[in-house]
Scaffold this active site. Sequence first.
Site, short mmCIF file in Angstrom:
data_model
loop_
_atom_site.label_atom_id
_atom_site.label_comp_id
_atom_site.label_asym_id
_atom_site.label_seq_id
_atom_site.Cartn_x
_atom_site.Cartn_y
_atom_site.Cartn_z
N ARG A 97 0.84 -1.20 0.00
CA ARG A 97 0.00 0.00 0.00
C ARG A 97 0.88 1.25 0.00
O ARG A 97 1.96 1.27 0.61
CB ARG A 97 -0.85 -0.02 1.26
N THR A 370 -9.32 0.75 -9.84
CA THR A 370 -8.56 -0.32 -9.18
C THR A 370 -8.67 -1.56 -10.04
O THR A 370 -9.49 -1.62 -10.96
CB THR A 370 -9.10 -0.57 -7.75
N ASN A 390 -6.16 4.31 -7.25
CA ASN A 390 -7.37 4.96 -6.78
C ASN A 390 -8.26 5.40 -7.94
O ASN A 390 -8.64 4.56 -8.75
CB ASN A 390 -7.08 6.10 -5.81
N SER A 442 -10.34 -0.51 0.96
CA SER A 442 -11.41 -1.53 0.93
C SER A 442 -10.97 -2.75 0.11
O SER A 442 -11.75 -3.70 -0.06
CB SER A 442 -12.67 -0.96 0.27
N GLY A 461 -13.66 -1.61 -7.15
CA GLY A 461 -15.00 -1.07 -6.92
C GLY A 461 -15.14 -0.22 -5.68
O GLY A 461 -16.24 -0.08 -5.14
N GLY A 462 -14.02 0.37 -5.20
CA GLY A 462 -14.09 1.31 -4.09
C GLY A 462 -14.78 0.70 -2.88
O GLY A 462 -14.53 -0.45 -2.51
#
Length: 570
Positions: A97, A370, A390, A442, A461-462
Amino acid sequence: MLTRSGLLSLLFTLLLPAAVLAGKWTAPPAAAIASAHPAATEAGMRILRQGGNAFDAAVTVTAVLAVAEPYSSGIGGGGFYLLHKAGDGLTSMLDARERAPFEATRDMYLDSDGEPTSASLEGPLSAGIPGIPAALVELANAHGRLPLQQTLQPAIEIASGGFAVDEHYRRMANMRLELLQRYPQTAAIFLHENQVPPLGHVVRQPDLAGTLSRIAAYGNTGFYSPLASGDMVEQIRRDGGIWSLSDLAGYRLLYREPVTTHYRGWRVTSAAPPSSGGIALATMFAILSHYDLESMSEGQRYHHIIEAMRHAYRDRAEYLGDPDHVQVPVDKLLSEEHVRSKLDWISSDEATPSASLPPVPVEGARGTDTTHFSILDGEGNRVSATLSINYPFGSGYVIPGTGILLNDEMDDFSAKPGSPNGYGLVGAEANAIAPGKRPLSSMSPTFLEHEERLVILGTPGGSRIITMVLLGALEAMRGGTAEQVASLRRLHHQYLPDRVVFEEGAISGSVADELTLLGHELQQQESPYGNMQVVIWDKEIGQVDAASDPRGAGSAAVLPRLSVARAAAN
Ligand code: GLY
């Protein structure tokens, strides 16, 4: 006397390991890859054919997606890799990340009135320090068999030779056209005459090919060392960013223990914080394990699933953040006592208004784009990876001369704890901005394991990633094929806003009426969402099945093993 086919059959039987004859395939009879772009699936398959394992293929698929799906993920982004090594049975999560630059401050995206601005989403100030270059090197050196020069070659070739623009590219570019036009070096690569390129237009990225070649040749030094990053940092600062040499030199990948939970004979393994995915999935499965979903009417089944979603997202909002910076009470969240406290709220007669639950200071977590890929190799190694920059095309900022499109992952922090973000998600202090911190995510790369079945799945898909994985998992647990899991119609609830969004066809008219009577507000989505990539190994019948979400432009492929001799070493 034995016929030729009888002889072959006898030979085959003699060669079959005892475990297979006993009805258990302890290693898969085929390898498989499902990814969001056909070029990535194809290149990953090529690497498997060349003797690479799942981790080598993961390097290749990551890099090709970075080139050919520039709106979704990239060298300038980050992600989570859920890894399983067949040799020692170890499962871990490689956390690649992005981290906040050391000069980041809590209120850096607020204007003089204290309100959030678009600076967390656009331009170099919105970019966290990327983890993907380090992940490529780590996957190759610690887990792969082939050199990076070989596994990065397909991506280098596509970056140099170009790829053709498709409809999906055009949609994504259109969404962020103004931003792409803002930076001439970005427009020169991703637009044509400063507009969304026509179908079939070839996007060439020679600078990115150079960056990938440097990583292939020098590993981490080729990206994170002052020698490699000096110019990048200078450019970024000149254009309004705050990266420093020590941000790059100080970037570290982390291995984290994934979140594991059990549901009706299945082991569910998913992403640990700083992703909220694993804990939210574990919460939902823990709640749902108290109900017999299969014996319920469809309306009641959805009602209980929606209530489970509501509670999981409420916890997400209050408690979750980077565990290296805030205390995430994982044990408490997953305790039976905590789950029981939620059951007290759930009634089969009515929806629980989110506003009636104990309030949470609000925030957000987002990401309309994403990417995800799922890989199983013939030895049983597996990778489930969700990667991101993002928003589509990330920050829109390409570092001049490098081809690296930077992420805007800083927007996954709570720019202003207490305020809902663009996706209406809520959050708290746990996800406030701090130097060196990883923003809450997420992304939920997941494995599902059962005596008879193994499933590798995930999706972009956030905020909806987690509920898509939940629904996909429930479908796989019911025996759904990879195709059925990937194409399943979706519904979603995220605590706030207090409404159920659903895809056309997800809920029939009568079920919609039933849910409305129970007090749920329903909102049909204009377009479908998600891009799930699924691999399923059925151990009972020794079959591997893979599918790429029909909503996307990806592909899945299965590569049968030539020999079963290694299929069940134990
Ligand atoms: N950027 C999307 C996520 O990490 O959830």
